[in-house]
Design an enzyme around this catalytic site. Structure first.
Site, PDB file in Angstrom:
ATOM      1  CD  GLU A  47      -2.179   1.181   3.120  1.00 38.79           C
ATOM      2  OE1 GLU A  47      -1.578   0.771   4.060  1.00 38.79           O
ATOM      3  OE2 GLU A  47      -3.471   1.964   3.056  1.00 38.79           O
ATOM      4  CG  ASN A 110      -4.635   4.238   0.583  1.00 37.91           C
ATOM      5  OD1 ASN A 110      -3.994   3.349  -0.340  1.00 37.91           O
ATOM      6  ND2 ASN A 110      -4.551   3.820   1.644  1.00 37.91           N
ATOM      7  CE  LYS A 127      -7.177   1.204   3.677  1.00 37.76           C
ATOM      8  NZ  LYS A 127      -5.857   1.710   4.364  1.00 37.76           N
ATOM      9  CB  CYS A 172      -3.936  -1.554   4.398  1.00 35.65           C
ATOM     10  SG  CYS A 172      -3.244  -1.574   6.217  1.00 35.65           S
ATOM     11  CG  ASN A 197       2.049   1.648   4.774  1.00 35.49           C
ATOM     12  OD1 ASN A 197       3.357   1.753   4.728  1.00 35.49           O
ATOM     13  ND2 ASN A 197       1.501   1.431   3.598  1.00 35.49           N
TER      14      ASN A 197
HETATM   15  N1  CDT Z   1      -3.092   1.280   6.558  1.00 36.45           N
HETATM   16  C1  CDT Z   1      -3.865   0.966   7.193  1.00 36.45           C
HETATM   17  O1  CDT Z   1      -5.005   0.672   6.626  1.00 36.45           O
HETATM   18  N2  CDT Z   1      -3.589   0.311   8.353  1.00 36.45           N
HETATM   19  C2  CDT Z   1      -4.625  -0.072   9.207  1.00 36.45           C
HETATM   20  C3  CDT Z   1      -4.092   0.346  10.754  1.00 36.45           C
HETATM   21  C4  CDT Z   1      -5.380   0.306  11.471  1.00 36.45           C
HETATM   22  S1  CDT Z   1      -5.281   1.327  13.104  1.00 36.45           S
HETATM   23  C5  CDT Z   1      -5.815   2.946  12.688  1.00 36.45           C
HETATM   24  C6  CDT Z   1      -4.481  -1.507   9.336  1.00 36.45           C
HETATM   25  O2  CDT Z   1      -5.576  -2.205   9.370  1.00 36.45           O
HETATM   26  O3  CDT Z   1      -3.437  -2.181   9.365  1.00 36.45           O
END
Ligand code: CDT
Length: 313
Positions: A47, A110, A127, A172, A197
């Site tokens: 991502e 995204n 996303k 993600c 990420n």
């Molecule tokens: N980038 C991303 O979607 N990260 C989320 C973090 C969640 S905590 C706010 C994840 O699901 O890994």
């Protein structure tokens, strides 16, 4: 009949704020070449793979925000990756921040794209499950401002005939939601590719560190099995801008088993010869949707978001 396709998940080590797009694309190209030399025909990148995970910061101006976005894909900096894909005959999945101008309106997503072995666009996903907040969390060591910087994706969860099977994408946080994979499975997806990420801490609630990796793997393994599909997940990992991102890049089989997994928190290629037909027996037996799903009892899933307590007594 087996349908084998060798797929690589290309993990990226950290990208620092000062790193140029050109330097990152050179890293992506090196990973693409390594994967192609090993026989992979599809390479999955993370991502927001062209920049640091910029939603961790609050910016003073919209220009500062927009500097992280791409208005063209490929653009000048990313074209070498598309050229390399065509030369090597290997496709890729790439996450990036997309800025779209439509008349006076600007939208920001995204986004991830799927590019074929001829270097041409196969499909795009934006996303849908944006995590974090629109306003900064007071006192947090870093932010997660995806709800501030991105619009909710408007393309649904499409799938494409590509790479020897039916292929879909998500990004993600989407992987934590069973609806993501079930919708694509109902459209015939045999393979879902994604980048992520994931910070190594939860700024919203103190949590044991090991849960970050556990919940990542749990989500992938459960969804792969419950939908009889391959899931290929590529991380951005390591200490980025002073904050940790979990690694855990992996390839999960339709049985829910981990077929291959990264060993490092740096740039690393993880590959597996995936038999896209492996999930067929799962979708013919325990998860034969046509025989076993009971949609007359599922309506609340699409008519209601939050919980409304409705007890029988
Ligand atoms: N980038 C991303 O979607 N990260 C989320 C973090 C969640 S905590 C706010 C994840 O699901 O890994």
């Amino acid at each position: 009949m087996p349908r084998r396709v060798k797929i690589a998940a290309a993990q990226l080590g950290p990208i620092q704020r000062a790193d140029s797009r050109e330097s990152v694309v050179a890293r992506l190209q090196a990973l693409l070449e390594e994967a192609a030399a090993g026989g992979s025909t599809l390479v999955v990148f993370p991502e927001l793979a062209l920049t640091t995970f910029f939603p961790r910061w609050l910016y003073q101006s919209q220009d500062e925000v927009d500097a992280w976005f791409e208005e063209e894909m490929p653009g000048a900096a990313t074209r070498p990756l598309f050229d390399a894909a065509k030369r090597l005959g290997v496709g890729f999945h790439l996450g990036y921040a997309e800025l779209v101008r439509e008349g006076n309106q600007v939208r920001r997503f995204n986004t991830a794209i799927l590019v074929g072995r001829d270097g041409k666009l196969v499909g795009k996903y934006r996303k849908i499950h944006l995590p974090g907040t629109a306003e900064p969390v007071p006192g947090a060591p870093y932010q997660h401002l995806e709800k501030r910087y991105f619009d909710v994706g408007d393309l649904g969860f499409p799938v494409w005939k590509a790479f020897g099977g039916v292929t879909g994408m998500c990004i993600c946080n989407d992987r934590r939601w069973p609806e993501t994979f079930r919708v694509m499975a109902l459209k015939g997806a045999e393979l879902v590719v994604l980048g992520y990420n994931t910070p190594d801490s939860n700024i919203h609630h103190p949590e044991p560190v090991h849960l970050r990796m556990f919940h990542h793997m749990l989500s992938l393994q459960a969804n792969a099995y419950q939908n009889g599909m391959w899931i290929v997940a590529a991380a951005k990992a390591g200490r980025e801008d002073g904050f940790g991102l979990i690694g855990g890049t992996c390839i999960v089989a339709p049985t829910g088993e981990i077929a291959a997994q990264a060993l490092t928190e740096g740039d690393e290629v993880v590959a597996y010869d995936c038999d896209l037909a492996l999930g067929e027996y799962i979708r013919r037996t325990v998860f034969d949707f046509a025989r076993h799903r009971r949609i007359e009892h599922y309506g609340i899933i699409t008519s209601q978001t939050g919980v409304k307590v409705q007890t029988q007594n």
